[in-house]
Design an enzyme around this catalytic site. Structure first.
Site, PDB file in Angstrom:
ATOM      1  N   CYS A 134       1.209  -1.574   0.648  1.00  0.00           N
ATOM      2  CA  CYS A 134      -0.185   0.050   0.155  1.00  0.00           C
ATOM      3  C   CYS A 134       1.071   1.180  -0.092  1.00  0.00           C
ATOM      4  O   CYS A 134       1.291   1.703   0.682  1.00  0.00           O
ATOM      5  CB  CYS A 134      -1.010   0.046   1.303  1.00  0.00           C
ATOM      6  SG  CYS A 134      -1.741   1.136   1.592  1.00  0.00           S
ATOM      7  N   CYS A 137      -0.359   4.363   2.038  1.00  0.00           N
ATOM      8  CA  CYS A 137      -0.327   3.880   3.532  1.00  0.00           C
ATOM      9  C   CYS A 137       1.453   3.979   3.880  1.00  0.00           C
ATOM     10  O   CYS A 137       1.356   4.332   5.193  1.00  0.00           O
ATOM     11  CB  CYS A 137      -0.109   2.664   4.344  1.00  0.00           C
ATOM     12  SG  CYS A 137      -1.922   1.726   3.587  1.00  0.00           S
ATOM     13  N   ASP A 138       1.924   3.812   3.407  1.00  0.00           N
ATOM     14  CA  ASP A 138       3.556   3.830   3.536  1.00  0.00           C
ATOM     15  C   ASP A 138       4.078   4.688   3.044  1.00  0.00           C
ATOM     16  O   ASP A 138       6.115   4.687   3.557  1.00  0.00           O
ATOM     17  CB  ASP A 138       4.280   1.933   3.653  1.00  0.00           C
ATOM     18  CG  ASP A 138       2.932   1.108   4.821  1.00  0.00           C
ATOM     19  OD1 ASP A 138       2.588   1.694   5.569  1.00  0.00           O
ATOM     20  OD2 ASP A 138       3.328   0.076   3.792  1.00  0.00           O
TER      21      ASP A 138
END
Length: 410
Positions: A134, A137-138
């Site tokens: 993701c 997300c990261d």
């Protein structure tokens, strides 16, 4: 006592949220159950530019609009993890891992899918330590670092472009020969126009290497067989999805060999009456936000029609104490209109001893099929919910036929 709803939706991605919008707007008491944040995979996609009317936006922003729309129409959204379902009854039961229980007259399954793993050495060991699925997300963890993206579809290309906002460099590993990708042409053009991105063609990742964190990937060129180590600080993997349907095993919902739910593409109906599917967990060709939303709309409308037909069958055929003469007709079949007129006269002549039920097979094909009626016109005689006789021809003697089959009054 379990809370009862007209419609319960399992899964809160774009498919489930759209189903909630349509369900609530149809005045069905609608519940959506989502174990994580609403939006599904779409909520972790930073850039969205192909959803009609939205222009260029973000996945989280678009999904928040979906949720707000559903809630504004009266849909209830709860966060819970579904543990068990009983779907083969008129009233379906949904149980969560916390012990909550819900009942539903119809269910839409929209559990979505999750990223597929590469299955190479080091992937599991470094998950969360340099391996990610993701970018939204990261990505910020890799500011000014070098990252690798594995995959060549829409998701891989879009996330590679997004990563360039943070990373010093992005290298995309493509399994195909140079110039061939699975992503749409517009996404490819943006990819090739982004200076920070380099593509390594016709290669695969053999191993993800590192000590405490990722330090590189071992690549193999499919044309030459040559292996090389590419130093990097992170690996983002986008090689497809796996349906989240493990919890459906044993419920009677038919799955294909890969775990995707098999459904009627016209109605989203599954193998169980009153149970529908929408979104990425359905066996289909294209998995996009727009197709998930379309699935959700179709499934909710089909569920509404199912409930309306069930109510008609119960009200008009199964619940009355007196005999019921059911006429299966269609406005497209002239003979059936004449038979309906005759039936109305016969019932009127019995002075309240019998009810008349009109089943329009154009609108209620499922009801006709359920009762074994394949052609119109047809007439069935019911008493206390039990079919006593069926007439499919020789309608000129309808009155005599009814007289010969009507139950004796007690």
């Amino acid at each position: 006592m379990a809370d009862r709803y007209d419609l319960v939706i399992v899964g809160g991605g774009p498919a489930g949220l759209t189903a909630a919008i349509y369900g609530a707007r149809a005045r069905m008491k609608t519940l959506l159950i989502e174990k994580g944040r609403t939006g599904g995979q779409a909520a972790s996609t930073e850039e969205v530019e192909n959803y009609p009317g939205a222009g260029r936006t973000t996945g989280p922003a678009l999904m928040q609009q979906f949720r707000a729309h559903a809630e504004s129409l009266g849909a209830t959204i709860v966060r819970a993890d579904v543990a068990a379902l009983e779907l083969d009854r008129p009233i379906k039961t949904i149980r969560t891992r916390k012990g909550d229980e819900y009942e539903a007259r119809a269910v839409i399954l929209a559990p979505g899918a999750e990223p597929r793993m590469l299955g190479v050495k080091g992937e599991g060991r470094f998950r969360g330590k340099g391996v990610s699925y993701c970018a939204t997300c990261d990505a910020d963890f890799y500011t000014d670092l070098d990252v690798v993206v594995v995959g060549n579809g829409d998701a891989a290309v879009e996330e590679a472009i997004y990563l360039t906002k943070f990373a010093s460099s992005v290298t995309l590993i493509c399994i195909h020969p140079e110039g061939t990708m699975d992503a749409n042409k517009a996404a490819q053009e943006r990819l090739f126009a982004t200076p920070k991105i380099k593509v390594i063609w016709q290669s695969v990742v053999e191993e993800i290497q590192g000590d405490e964190i990722v330090t590189g990937v071992l690549l193999r060129n499919l044309a030459t067989g040559e292996q090389t180590v590419l130093p990097c600080d992170g690996v983002f993997i986008f090689v497809g999805t796996v349906p989240r349907t493990e919890f459906l095993k044993g419920t009677g919902v038919e799955l294909d060999g890969r775990g995707y739910i098999i459904a009627d593409p016209d109605t989203m109906a599954t193998s169980i009456d009153g149970v529908y599917v929408a979104g990425d967990a359905r066996r289909k060709w294209l998995r996009q936000i727009v197709t998930a939303a379309a699935d959700g709309a179709i499934a909710a409308c089909a569920a509404e029609k199912f409930l309306a037909e069930e109510e008609q069958v119960n009200r008009d055929l199964l619940e009355p104490e007196e005999p019921v003469l059911a006429v299966f007709w269609s406005p497209a079949v002239p003979l059936s209109i004449e038979v309906l007129r005759q039936a109305e006269q016969v019932v009127a002549g019995l002075g309240g001893q019998m009810r008349l039920a009109r089943i329009d097979c154009y609108k209620s094909a499922r009801t006709a099929n359920r009762l074994g009626v394949s052609d119109v016109p047809a007439i069935m005689l019911f008493h206390k919910g039990i079919p006593l006789a069926t007439l499919t021809e020789d309608f000129n003697h309808l009155a005599e036929w009814v007289e010969g089959h009507i139950p004796a009054r007690t």
